[in-house]
Scaffold this motif. Structure first.
Motif, PDB file in Angstrom:
ATOM      1  N   ASP A 270     -62.311  24.761  57.377  1.00 41.87           N
ATOM      2  CA  ASP A 270     -61.501  23.631  57.839  1.00 41.87           C
ATOM      3  C   ASP A 270     -60.038  24.066  57.726  1.00 41.87           C
ATOM      4  O   ASP A 270     -59.471  24.084  56.635  1.00 41.87           O
ATOM      5  CB  ASP A 270     -61.779  22.408  56.951  1.00 41.87           C
ATOM      6  CG  ASP A 270     -61.018  21.162  57.397  1.00 41.87           C
ATOM      7  OD1 ASP A 270     -59.937  21.308  58.000  1.00 41.87           O
ATOM      8  OD2 ASP A 270     -61.487  20.050  57.118  1.00 41.87           O
ATOM      9  N   LYS A 271     -59.433  24.427  58.850  1.00 41.77           N
ATOM     10  CA  LYS A 271     -58.089  25.019  58.821  1.00 41.77           C
ATOM     11  C   LYS A 271     -57.014  24.074  58.265  1.00 41.77           C
ATOM     12  O   LYS A 271     -56.196  24.496  57.433  1.00 41.77           O
ATOM     13  CB  LYS A 271     -57.713  25.517  60.218  1.00 41.77           C
ATOM     14  CG  LYS A 271     -56.483  26.409  60.231  1.00 41.77           C
ATOM     15  CD  LYS A 271     -56.338  27.145  61.549  1.00 41.77           C
ATOM     16  CE  LYS A 271     -56.135  26.191  62.714  1.00 41.77           C
ATOM     17  NZ  LYS A 271     -55.753  26.875  63.954  1.00 41.77           N
ATOM     18  N   PRO A 272     -56.957  22.805  58.669  1.00 43.04           N
ATOM     19  CA  PRO A 272     -55.951  21.906  58.076  1.00 43.04           C
ATOM     20  C   PRO A 272     -56.097  21.769  56.557  1.00 43.04           C
ATOM     21  O   PRO A 272     -55.096  21.734  55.834  1.00 43.04           O
ATOM     22  CB  PRO A 272     -56.218  20.567  58.777  1.00 43.04           C
ATOM     23  CG  PRO A 272     -56.826  20.941  60.082  1.00 43.04           C
ATOM     24  CD  PRO A 272     -57.679  22.139  59.774  1.00 43.04           C
ATOM     25  N   LEU A 273     -57.344  21.706  56.074  1.00 46.39           N
ATOM     26  CA  LEU A 273     -57.559  21.633  54.629  1.00 46.39           C
ATOM     27  C   LEU A 273     -57.084  22.921  53.956  1.00 46.39           C
ATOM     28  O   LEU A 273     -56.480  22.879  52.875  1.00 46.39           O
ATOM     29  CB  LEU A 273     -59.049  21.411  54.331  1.00 46.39           C
ATOM     30  CG  LEU A 273     -59.471  21.474  52.857  1.00 46.39           C
ATOM     31  CD1 LEU A 273     -58.715  20.437  52.030  1.00 46.39           C
ATOM     32  CD2 LEU A 273     -60.979  21.287  52.718  1.00 46.39           C
ATOM     33  N   PHE A 274     -57.331  24.052  54.580  1.00 46.56           N
ATOM     34  CA  PHE A 274     -56.895  25.338  54.044  1.00 46.56           C
ATOM     35  C   PHE A 274     -55.389  25.338  53.784  1.00 46.56           C
ATOM     36  O   PHE A 274     -54.924  25.775  52.726  1.00 46.56           O
ATOM     37  CB  PHE A 274     -57.261  26.455  55.032  1.00 46.56           C
ATOM     38  CG  PHE A 274     -56.662  27.790  54.714  1.00 46.56           C
ATOM     39  CD1 PHE A 274     -57.238  28.622  53.771  1.00 46.56           C
ATOM     40  CD2 PHE A 274     -55.505  28.230  55.366  1.00 46.56           C
ATOM     41  CE1 PHE A 274     -56.685  29.868  53.476  1.00 46.56           C
ATOM     42  CE2 PHE A 274     -54.949  29.471  55.079  1.00 46.56           C
ATOM     43  CZ  PHE A 274     -55.537  30.282  54.133  1.00 46.56           C
ATOM     44  N   PHE A 275     -54.613  24.833  54.738  1.00 48.21           N
ATOM     45  CA  PHE A 275     -53.158  24.834  54.581  1.00 48.21           C
ATOM     46  C   PHE A 275     -52.677  23.800  53.568  1.00 48.21           C
ATOM     47  O   PHE A 275     -51.596  23.941  53.002  1.00 48.21           O
ATOM     48  CB  PHE A 275     -52.484  24.617  55.937  1.00 48.21           C
ATOM     49  CG  PHE A 275     -52.512  25.840  56.808  1.00 48.21           C
ATOM     50  CD1 PHE A 275     -51.727  26.943  56.506  1.00 48.21           C
ATOM     51  CD2 PHE A 275     -53.340  25.909  57.914  1.00 48.21           C
ATOM     52  CE1 PHE A 275     -51.766  28.089  57.289  1.00 48.21           C
ATOM     53  CE2 PHE A 275     -53.385  27.047  58.704  1.00 48.21           C
ATOM     54  CZ  PHE A 275     -52.595  28.138  58.388  1.00 48.21           C
ATOM     55  N   LYS A 276     -53.479  22.782  53.316  1.00 46.08           N
ATOM     56  CA  LYS A 276     -53.143  21.831  52.256  1.00 46.08           C
ATOM     57  C   LYS A 276     -53.329  22.460  50.868  1.00 46.08           C
ATOM     58  O   LYS A 276     -52.667  22.083  49.903  1.00 46.08           O
ATOM     59  CB  LYS A 276     -54.032  20.578  52.358  1.00 46.08           C
ATOM     60  CG  LYS A 276     -53.656  19.611  53.472  1.00 46.08           C
ATOM     61  CD  LYS A 276     -54.610  18.429  53.486  1.00 46.08           C
ATOM     62  CE  LYS A 276     -54.247  17.430  54.574  1.00 46.08           C
ATOM     63  NZ  LYS A 276     -53.019  16.688  54.241  1.00 46.08           N
ATOM     64  N   LEU A 277     -54.241  23.425  50.777  1.00 53.77           N
ATOM     65  CA  LEU A 277     -54.597  24.026  49.496  1.00 53.77           C
ATOM     66  C   LEU A 277     -53.745  25.235  49.127  1.00 53.77           C
ATOM     67  O   LEU A 277     -53.410  25.446  47.951  1.00 53.77           O
ATOM     68  CB  LEU A 277     -56.067  24.462  49.510  1.00 53.77           C
ATOM     69  CG  LEU A 277     -57.128  23.385  49.692  1.00 53.77           C
ATOM     70  CD1 LEU A 277     -58.511  24.026  49.817  1.00 53.77           C
ATOM     71  CD2 LEU A 277     -57.116  22.396  48.539  1.00 53.77           C
ATOM     72  N   ILE A 278     -53.406  26.041  50.096  1.00 55.21           N
ATOM     73  CA  ILE A 278     -52.927  27.390  49.796  1.00 55.21           C
ATOM     74  C   ILE A 278     -51.564  27.422  49.094  1.00 55.21           C
ATOM     75  O   ILE A 278     -51.391  28.132  48.094  1.00 55.21           O
ATOM     76  CB  ILE A 278     -52.911  28.261  51.081  1.00 55.21           C
ATOM     77  CG1 ILE A 278     -52.522  29.694  50.723  1.00 55.21           C
ATOM     78  CG2 ILE A 278     -52.008  27.690  52.139  1.00 55.21           C
ATOM     79  CD1 ILE A 278     -52.692  30.663  51.870  1.00 55.21           C
TER      80      ILE A 278
ATOM     81  N   ALA B 287     -55.756  16.674  48.238  1.00 51.48           N
ATOM     82  CA  ALA B 287     -56.090  18.096  48.166  1.00 51.48           C
ATOM     83  C   ALA B 287     -54.968  18.963  47.581  1.00 51.48           C
ATOM     84  O   ALA B 287     -55.239  19.847  46.755  1.00 51.48           O
ATOM     85  CB  ALA B 287     -56.485  18.607  49.552  1.00 51.48           C
ATOM     86  N   PRO B 288     -53.688  18.757  47.938  1.00 48.91           N
ATOM     87  CA  PRO B 288     -52.626  19.590  47.351  1.00 48.91           C
ATOM     88  C   PRO B 288     -52.516  19.444  45.837  1.00 48.91           C
ATOM     89  O   PRO B 288     -52.261  20.420  45.128  1.00 48.91           O
ATOM     90  CB  PRO B 288     -51.348  19.081  48.047  1.00 48.91           C
ATOM     91  CG  PRO B 288     -51.830  18.519  49.346  1.00 48.91           C
ATOM     92  CD  PRO B 288     -53.154  17.891  49.018  1.00 48.91           C
ATOM     93  N   VAL B 289     -52.717  18.225  45.323  1.00 50.32           N
ATOM     94  CA  VAL B 289     -52.666  18.001  43.876  1.00 50.32           C
ATOM     95  C   VAL B 289     -53.813  18.736  43.187  1.00 50.32           C
ATOM     96  O   VAL B 289     -53.630  19.377  42.139  1.00 50.32           O
ATOM     97  CB  VAL B 289     -52.725  16.492  43.552  1.00 50.32           C
ATOM     98  CG1 VAL B 289     -52.759  16.267  42.044  1.00 50.32           C
ATOM     99  CG2 VAL B 289     -51.541  15.769  44.173  1.00 50.32           C
ATOM    100  N   LEU B 290     -55.004  18.646  43.776  1.00 50.79           N
ATOM    101  CA  LEU B 290     -56.161  19.345  43.220  1.00 50.79           C
ATOM    102  C   LEU B 290     -55.923  20.855  43.223  1.00 50.79           C
ATOM    103  O   LEU B 290     -56.282  21.557  42.268  1.00 50.79           O
ATOM    104  CB  LEU B 290     -57.411  19.022  44.043  1.00 50.79           C
ATOM    105  CG  LEU B 290     -57.912  17.577  44.001  1.00 50.79           C
ATOM    106  CD1 LEU B 290     -59.053  17.382  44.994  1.00 50.79           C
ATOM    107  CD2 LEU B 290     -58.357  17.210  42.593  1.00 50.79           C
ATOM    108  N   ALA B 291     -55.315  21.359  44.302  1.00 47.50           N
ATOM    109  CA  ALA B 291     -55.045  22.793  44.392  1.00 47.50           C
ATOM    110  C   ALA B 291     -54.062  23.245  43.316  1.00 47.50           C
ATOM    111  O   ALA B 291     -54.237  24.303  42.703  1.00 47.50           O
ATOM    112  CB  ALA B 291     -54.497  23.125  45.784  1.00 47.50           C
ATOM    113  N   ALA B 292     -53.029  22.428  43.083  1.00 47.80           N
ATOM    114  CA  ALA B 292     -52.042  22.775  42.057  1.00 47.80           C
ATOM    115  C   ALA B 292     -52.691  22.786  40.670  1.00 47.80           C
ATOM    116  O   ALA B 292     -52.481  23.704  39.869  1.00 47.80           O
ATOM    117  CB  ALA B 292     -50.887  21.777  42.095  1.00 47.80           C
ATOM    118  N   PHE B 293     -53.507  21.784  40.396  1.00 49.96           N
ATOM    119  CA  PHE B 293     -54.185  21.673  39.105  1.00 49.96           C
ATOM    120  C   PHE B 293     -55.195  22.805  38.938  1.00 49.96           C
ATOM    121  O   PHE B 293     -55.234  23.501  37.919  1.00 49.96           O
ATOM    122  CB  PHE B 293     -54.883  20.315  39.036  1.00 49.96           C
ATOM    123  CG  PHE B 293     -55.450  19.962  37.691  1.00 49.96           C
ATOM    124  CD1 PHE B 293     -54.758  20.214  36.523  1.00 49.96           C
ATOM    125  CD2 PHE B 293     -56.694  19.356  37.601  1.00 49.96           C
ATOM    126  CE1 PHE B 293     -55.286  19.880  35.283  1.00 49.96           C
ATOM    127  CE2 PHE B 293     -57.233  19.011  36.375  1.00 49.96           C
ATOM    128  CZ  PHE B 293     -56.525  19.283  35.204  1.00 49.96           C
TER     129      PHE B 293
END
Length: 299
Positions: free
Chosen positions: A121-129, A185-191
C-alpha cells in the motif's frame, strides 16, 4: 491545518514515486552498505571470524525460521533473533547491532518480494517511512551512547500481550470487518521505530499489530510494514555499526543467509493465507512471544 498539509505532501510524493523507484532505492542502499562494510570493517576481521563451524549453521537455521515468521506475519524477526543472541551471550547493544545488520538484507529481500506479489500500500508506506526512520535513528543513537534497552521491554511486552488478545478476539467474530484505517500510522511508526532500535525488535509488533487491530487488510499491512522496515533498519544498523563496529561475523552472516533464503517464501505465504487465519496467527504469536518475554523479565 498541519495534518492537511502533511496529507497533501504524502499524496504528492506517493503519486510521483512508484514501487519501481522504491525497489531501485532499496537495492542501491544495500549496495552502499556492502561497500562500506567491505572497505571499512572487513579488513579488521580476525582469522577466527571466518572459521565456519556448527554455530554458523545454527544461525542460518535461526535466521530462516525467524524470517519465515516475519515475512509471513510482519513481525518477530527482531524479537526472535535478539532473544537467541542475548541467550548466546551478546550484550543488548551488540545483539541489536547484529540483528539490524542482518535485517538490512532480509527485510530488503522481503520488501522486494512483497512489492512483486502486490502486498503493498504505497500511501501507507509513505506515512510510515519518515517518522519510522527518524525515531529509529534517535533510538539507535541513544542505545549506542547512553541507554540500556532492557529496562523498557517489560512494559512494551505487557502492552503487546493485551493487543494480541484484541486481535485474537477480532478473529473469532462471525464477520471480519476489513476497512482501511491508517489515521495514526505515523505515530505508530515513530513509536515502533524507536522501540525497535533500543530493544532489538518491536517495529512489526507495534506497527503491524496496531494497523491490523484497526481492521486493515492483513496482507497489505504486513507487506507494506515489511518494506518500510528496510529503511528503518538501514539507518538503525548504520548508526549502531558506527558505535559498535561489526562483531560476531559468523552469527551475522548466518542470519543474513538464512533470512534471505526465507524472505520470498514468507511473502508468498502472506499472499495465500486467508485474512481470518492471519488474524488468528498474528494474535497468538504476539501473545505467546510477549508472555514469554514477560516471564523471562521477572524470573
Amino acid at each position: 491545518m498541519i495534518q492537511s498539509v502533511r496529507a497533501k505532501v504524502i499524496n504528492f510524493t506517493a503519486n510521483r514515486i512508484t514501487a519501481r523507484h522504491i525497489s531501485i532505492g532499496m537495492v542501491f542502499l544495500k549496495l552502499v552498505l556492502v561497500a562500506i562494510v567491505l572497505v571499512k570493517y572487513l579488513p579488521t576481521a580476525s582469522v577466527s571470524d571466518w572459521h565456519v563451524d556448527s554455530t554458523f549453521f545454527w544461525f542460518v537455521l535461526a535466521g530462516f525460521i525467524a524470517q519465515i515468521v516475519d515475512g509471513a506475519l510482519g513481525m518477530a524477526y527482531g524479537a526472535t533473533s535478539s532473544a537467541v543472541l542475548l541467550g548466546y551471550g551478546l550484550s543488548p547493544k551488540l545483539a541489536s547491532a547484529a540483528v539490524h545488520s542482518a535485517e538490512v538484507f532480509t527485510t530488503g529481500v522481503s520488501g522486494l518480494s512483497h512489492i512483486k506479489l502486490g502486498n503493498f500500500d504505497k500511501p501507507l508506506f509513505f506515512k510510515l517511512i519518515v517518522p519510522g526512520v527518524l525515531s529509529a535513528s534517535l533510538g539507535a543513537f541513544l542505545l549506542g551512547t547512553v541507554l540500556d534497552g532492557g529496562y523498557i521491554r517489560p512494559f512494551i511486552n505487557a502492552y503487546l500481550l493485551i493487543l494480541g488478545a484484541i486481535i485474537l478476539l477480532k478473529s473469532v467474530r462471525k464477520k471480519l470487518e476489513i476497512k482501511r484505517n491508517v489515521k495514526h500510522a505515523p505515530v505508530l511508526a515513530a513509536f515502533g521505530g524507536f522501540l525497535d532500535a533500543i530493544g532489538g525488535g518491536g517495529w512489526g509488533p507495534i506497527v503491524t499489530s496496531n494497523l491490523i487491530s484497526k481492521g486493515n487488510a492483513p496482507a497489505k499491512v504486513i507487506g507494506t510494514v515489511n518494506t518500510a522496515e528496510f529503511f528503518v533498519t538501514y539507518f538503525s544498523a548504520g548508526i549502531l555499526i558506527y558505535f559498535t563496529g561489526i562483531q560476531s561475523w559468523q552469527i551475522i552472516l548466518g542470519l543474513i543467509l538464512g533470512g534471505s533464503l526465507a524472505a520470498p517464501l514468507g511473502a508468498y505465504i502472506t499472499k495465500k493465507i486467508p485474512q481470518k487465519t492471519l488474524f488468528v496467527i498474528v494474535g497468538l504469536l504476539i501473545m505467546i512471544t510477549s508472555l514469554y518475554s514477560l516471564l523471562n523479565a521477572f524470573s
